[in-house]
Design a protein around this motif. Structure first.
Motif, short mmCIF file in Angstrom:
data_model
loop_
_atom_site.label_atom_id
_atom_site.label_comp_id
_atom_site.label_asym_id
_atom_site.label_seq_id
_atom_site.Cartn_x
_atom_site.Cartn_y
_atom_site.Cartn_z
N MET A 1 35.00 70.16 93.39
CA MET A 1 34.29 71.39 93.11
C MET A 1 34.90 71.99 91.85
O MET A 1 36.06 72.34 91.84
N ALA A 2 34.15 72.11 90.80
CA ALA A 2 34.63 72.76 89.59
C ALA A 2 33.56 73.73 89.10
O ALA A 2 32.42 73.35 88.89
N LEU A 3 33.93 74.97 88.99
CA LEU A 3 33.05 76.02 88.48
C LEU A 3 33.83 76.73 87.37
O LEU A 3 34.33 77.83 87.56
N PRO A 4 33.96 76.09 86.22
CA PRO A 4 34.88 76.58 85.19
C PRO A 4 34.56 77.95 84.62
O PRO A 4 35.46 78.59 84.09
N SER A 5 33.34 78.44 84.72
CA SER A 5 33.02 79.73 84.11
C SER A 5 32.87 80.86 85.13
O SER A 5 32.61 82.00 84.74
N LEU A 6 33.07 80.58 86.41
CA LEU A 6 32.94 81.61 87.44
C LEU A 6 34.11 82.59 87.34
O LEU A 6 35.27 82.18 87.36
N GLU A 7 33.79 83.88 87.19
CA GLU A 7 34.83 84.89 87.03
C GLU A 7 35.02 85.74 88.28
O GLU A 7 36.13 86.20 88.54
N TRP A 8 33.97 86.01 89.02
CA TRP A 8 34.03 86.85 90.22
C TRP A 8 33.44 86.09 91.39
O TRP A 8 32.40 85.45 91.26
N LEU A 9 34.08 86.21 92.54
CA LEU A 9 33.56 85.57 93.75
C LEU A 9 33.78 86.52 94.91
O LEU A 9 34.92 86.92 95.20
N CYS A 10 32.71 86.92 95.55
CA CYS A 10 32.77 87.84 96.69
C CYS A 10 32.50 87.06 97.97
O CYS A 10 31.41 86.55 98.17
N LEU A 11 33.52 86.96 98.81
CA LEU A 11 33.40 86.27 100.09
C LEU A 11 33.64 87.22 101.26
O LEU A 11 33.97 86.79 102.36
N GLY A 34 42.26 65.93 87.55
CA GLY A 34 43.08 67.01 87.03
C GLY A 34 42.32 68.30 86.75
O GLY A 34 42.87 69.25 86.20
N LYS A 35 41.04 68.34 87.12
CA LYS A 35 40.26 69.55 86.91
C LYS A 35 40.57 70.57 88.00
O LYS A 35 40.63 70.23 89.18
N VAL A 36 40.80 71.80 87.60
CA VAL A 36 41.08 72.86 88.55
C VAL A 36 39.79 73.65 88.80
O VAL A 36 39.16 74.12 87.86
N ALA A 37 39.42 73.78 90.06
CA ALA A 37 38.22 74.54 90.40
C ALA A 37 38.48 76.02 90.15
O ALA A 37 39.58 76.51 90.31
N LEU A 38 37.46 76.72 89.74
CA LEU A 38 37.52 78.17 89.54
C LEU A 38 38.61 78.58 88.56
O LEU A 38 39.31 79.57 88.75
N LEU A 39 38.74 77.83 87.50
CA LEU A 39 39.77 78.06 86.50
C LEU A 39 39.70 79.44 85.86
O LEU A 39 40.71 80.04 85.54
N SER A 40 38.50 80.00 85.70
CA SER A 40 38.31 81.31 85.05
C SER A 40 38.24 82.46 86.04
O SER A 40 37.99 83.59 85.65
N LEU A 41 38.48 82.18 87.33
CA LEU A 41 38.35 83.22 88.34
C LEU A 41 39.34 84.36 88.09
O LEU A 41 40.53 84.14 87.95
#
Length: 66
Positions: A1-11, A34-41
C-alpha cells in the motif's frame, strides 16, 4: 500500500481496536521495494475508537525506525 501524496487521514469513529491499529501500523512499514506507505502523511485522526494504551504503544513501536 503506497499513497505517497496523502496528507490527512481521518479514521475516527471506526471502532478500531488495539489489534486493528497494530495491523494498520504493520501495513505502513516499507514494502519489499523499500517504498513507505503514507510518506507525506501529516495528520492522522484516530479519535473515538477502541484503542487503548497497549494498542497505541504497539502502533508507535511498529513505526519506529529500525
Amino acid at each position: 500500500m503506497a499513497l505517497p501524496s496523502l496528507e490527512w487521514l481521518c479514521l475516527g469513529y471506526n471502532q478500531i481496536s488495539d489489534a486493528g491499529i497494530t495491523a494498520f501500523a504493520e501495513e505502513l512499514k516499507s514494502d519489499a521495494n523499500g517504498k513507505v506507505a503514507l510518506l507525506s502523511l501529516e495528520m492522522l485522526w484516530l479519535s473515538n475508537n477502541q484503542i487503548g494504551d497497549t494498542g497505541i504503544t504497539a502502533f508507535a513501536e511498529e513505526l519506529k525506525p529500525h
